[in-house]
Write a protein that holds these residues in place. Structure first.
Motif, mmCIF file in Angstrom:
data_model
loop_
_atom_site.group_PDB
_atom_site.id
_atom_site.type_symbol
_atom_site.label_atom_id
_atom_site.label_comp_id
_atom_site.label_asym_id
_atom_site.label_seq_id
_atom_site.Cartn_x
_atom_site.Cartn_y
_atom_site.Cartn_z
ATOM 1 N N GLY A 184 3.102 6.644 7.897
ATOM 2 C CA GLY A 184 2.049 7.129 8.822
ATOM 3 C C GLY A 184 0.473 6.852 8.365
ATOM 4 O O GLY A 184 0.466 6.051 7.639
ATOM 5 N N PRO A 185 -0.373 7.524 9.350
ATOM 6 C CA PRO A 185 -1.665 7.298 9.344
ATOM 7 C C PRO A 185 -2.337 7.834 7.918
ATOM 8 O O PRO A 185 -3.559 7.593 7.681
ATOM 9 C CB PRO A 185 -2.176 7.552 10.658
ATOM 10 C CG PRO A 185 -1.506 8.753 10.859
ATOM 11 C CD PRO A 185 0.070 8.393 10.546
ATOM 12 N N LEU A 186 -1.713 8.884 7.375
ATOM 13 C CA LEU A 186 -2.285 9.627 6.363
ATOM 14 C C LEU A 186 -2.199 8.879 5.048
ATOM 15 O O LEU A 186 -1.321 8.244 4.652
ATOM 16 C CB LEU A 186 -1.668 10.969 6.157
ATOM 17 C CG LEU A 186 -1.752 12.007 7.363
ATOM 18 C CD1 LEU A 186 -0.888 13.180 7.213
ATOM 19 C CD2 LEU A 186 -3.340 12.210 7.623
ATOM 20 N N PRO A 187 -3.334 8.946 4.242
ATOM 21 C CA PRO A 187 -3.225 8.571 2.994
ATOM 22 C C PRO A 187 -2.486 9.176 1.858
ATOM 23 O O PRO A 187 -2.254 10.537 2.129
ATOM 24 C CB PRO A 187 -4.924 8.522 2.338
ATOM 25 C CG PRO A 187 -5.468 9.621 3.253
ATOM 26 C CD PRO A 187 -4.637 9.559 4.602
ATOM 27 N N ARG A 188 -1.837 8.748 1.038
ATOM 28 C CA ARG A 188 -0.891 9.458 0.388
ATOM 29 C C ARG A 188 -0.899 8.962 -1.250
ATOM 30 O O ARG A 188 -1.552 8.026 -1.712
ATOM 31 C CB ARG A 188 0.625 9.149 0.748
ATOM 32 C CG ARG A 188 0.936 9.562 2.294
ATOM 33 C CD ARG A 188 2.328 8.929 2.530
ATOM 34 N NE ARG A 188 2.673 9.188 3.899
ATOM 35 C CZ ARG A 188 2.872 10.699 4.276
ATOM 36 N NH1 ARG A 188 3.371 11.747 3.238
ATOM 37 N NH2 ARG A 188 3.297 11.069 5.489
ATOM 38 N N HIS A 189 -0.559 9.874 -2.093
ATOM 39 C CA HIS A 189 -0.213 9.550 -3.539
ATOM 40 C C HIS A 189 0.685 8.456 -3.816
ATOM 41 O O HIS A 189 1.535 8.273 -3.084
ATOM 42 C CB HIS A 189 0.265 10.902 -3.992
ATOM 43 C CG HIS A 189 -0.800 12.040 -4.301
ATOM 44 N ND1 HIS A 189 -1.733 11.860 -5.195
ATOM 45 C CD2 HIS A 189 -0.561 13.293 -3.940
ATOM 46 C CE1 HIS A 189 -2.261 13.119 -5.305
ATOM 47 N NE2 HIS A 189 -1.533 14.066 -4.574
ATOM 48 N N PRO A 190 0.103 7.504 -4.463
ATOM 49 C CA PRO A 190 1.131 6.471 -4.806
ATOM 50 C C PRO A 190 1.922 6.898 -6.155
ATOM 51 O O PRO A 190 1.983 6.637 -7.137
ATOM 52 C CB PRO A 190 -0.070 5.263 -5.515
ATOM 53 C CG PRO A 190 -0.936 6.121 -5.979
ATOM 54 C CD PRO A 190 -1.210 7.324 -5.232
ATOM 55 N N SER A 191 2.889 7.813 -5.527
ATOM 56 C CA SER A 191 3.884 8.561 -6.373
ATOM 57 C C SER A 191 4.693 7.633 -7.320
ATOM 58 O O SER A 191 4.978 7.852 -8.341
ATOM 59 C CB SER A 191 4.548 9.480 -5.797
ATOM 60 O OG SER A 191 5.326 9.047 -4.846
ATOM 61 N N GLN A 192 5.130 6.308 -6.690
ATOM 62 C CA GLN A 192 5.719 5.470 -7.391
ATOM 63 C C GLN A 192 5.378 5.146 -8.620
ATOM 64 O O GLN A 192 5.714 4.801 -9.594
ATOM 65 C CB GLN A 192 6.107 4.164 -6.471
ATOM 66 C CG GLN A 192 6.606 4.546 -5.174
ATOM 67 C CD GLN A 192 5.225 4.430 -4.216
ATOM 68 O OE1 GLN A 192 4.137 4.982 -4.420
ATOM 69 N NE2 GLN A 192 5.636 3.963 -2.826
ATOM 70 N N LEU A 193 3.706 4.883 -8.686
ATOM 71 C CA LEU A 193 2.965 4.425 -9.877
ATOM 72 C C LEU A 193 3.070 5.533 -10.796
ATOM 73 O O LEU A 193 3.056 5.281 -12.039
ATOM 74 C CB LEU A 193 1.638 3.980 -9.623
ATOM 75 C CG LEU A 193 1.738 2.822 -8.334
ATOM 76 C CD1 LEU A 193 0.242 2.336 -8.344
ATOM 77 C CD2 LEU A 193 2.442 1.737 -8.937
ATOM 78 N N TYR A 194 2.870 6.729 -10.381
ATOM 79 C CA TYR A 194 2.935 8.050 -11.506
ATOM 80 C C TYR A 194 4.306 7.900 -11.992
ATOM 81 O O TYR A 194 4.220 8.258 -13.090
ATOM 82 C CB TYR A 194 2.844 9.236 -10.523
ATOM 83 C CG TYR A 194 1.480 9.490 -9.876
ATOM 84 C CD1 TYR A 194 0.347 8.526 -9.704
ATOM 85 C CD2 TYR A 194 1.312 10.481 -8.904
ATOM 86 C CE1 TYR A 194 -0.898 8.755 -9.031
ATOM 87 C CE2 TYR A 194 0.167 10.713 -7.918
ATOM 88 C CZ TYR A 194 -0.764 9.742 -8.042
ATOM 89 O OH TYR A 194 -2.078 9.876 -7.094
#
Length: 272
Positions: free
Chosen positions: A174-184
């Motif tokens: 989607g258009p919203l910026p998100r946490h790169p949780s995969q890298l976390y």
């Protein structure tokens, strides 16, 4: 693009394709985790001093165990995803259970499959089960690290909407910026947990069968629960009771089992 959002790095999930044959980063992540983990495991069992003078297994045992572990990871990971994350869909489309190339793997299922495979293998070779699991615990964060990097490259399992400067707009999120949780999670379950496991080895805890496996269970479970606070839950499940996620609930038993195994192992006398 929203303010303070980073563009998603356009990395093709397919590294090389020759005709119908495609080599994907995700497959390479599995291969890298298994091979590098196997090489490190061979070094561990080749140093008898780490085990109190006598290694409980040989490098040749690990060569054979690699095949068992690979089957456990793939079969358990797929079955875990089918049962825990999308049972309704697969009940209506049972043929897709075998379509692993479409994605859909569960770490908790892969862990269960690997545990079962290694326990059966250890018993068949008369290797102490806890020592076999300790070896796997030390090297498992390597595979977790590469797996999470592959999730990031694929642009999947993204994080929750965020306004942090390093938030990323994922191509399918989607258009919203998100946490790169995969890298976390790569940092928590991979790098930090691996350093903890190396410290366990350095302190001579392989002389206490079960200590490393117990610490891994606790460490992964806690790291996964923390990561779930930043990760968008699977769309077919959403949030569960009290804003929790399936990943959190599946990690709680792992933390408790790891704690129980650690307490049990510490009560036993170490190998002289």
């Amino acid at each position: 693009m929203p303010t303070l959002a980073l563009p998603f790095p356009a990395i093709d999930p397919v590294l090389i394709q020759v005709g119908p044959l495609a080599i994907r980063w995700y497959a390479l992540a599995y291969i890298a985790g298994l091979v590098i983990g196997w090489l490190l495991a061979r070094r561990l069992v080749s140093r008898p001093a780490l085990w109190g003078g006598t290694s409980p297994m040989t490098p040749q045992d690990l060569d054979d165990a690699l095949f068992w572990a690979t089957l456990g990871v793939i079969l358990g990971g797929r079955l875990g995803y089918v049962l825990f994350y999308n049972p309704a869909y697969f009940a209506q489309n049972p043929a897709d259970i075998f379509a692993v190339w479409k994605g859909g793997m569960s770490f908790h299922g892969g862990l269960a499959g690997t545990l079962l495979a290694l326990v059966l293998f250890a018993r068949s070779r008369r290797i102490p089960v806890f020592s076999m699991l300790d070896v796997a615990a030390v090297v498992a964060p390597i595979g977790l690290f590469f797996g999470r990097l592959a999730n990031f490259i694929n642009g999947e399992l993204w994080g929750r909407p965020a306004d942090v400067p390093w938030a990323i707009v994922f191509p399918h999120g989607g258009p919203l910026p998100r946490h790169p949780s995969q890298l976390y999670e790569a940092g928590l379950e991979g790098i930090i947990l691996f350093l903890i496991m190396l410290l366990v080895v350095r302190r001579g805890e392989l002389k206490r069968p079960g200590v490393a496996a117990g610490i891994f269970g606790m460490g992964y479970g806690i790291g996964r629960i923390i990561g779930e606070f930043f990760r968008e839950p699977d769309v077919q499940l959403g949030y569960l009771a009290f804003g929790t996620t399936m990943g959190m609930w599946l990690s709680v038993p792992l933390v408790l089992a790891g704690l129980g195994l650690l307490i049990y192992a510490l009560k036993r006398k170490p190998v002289p």
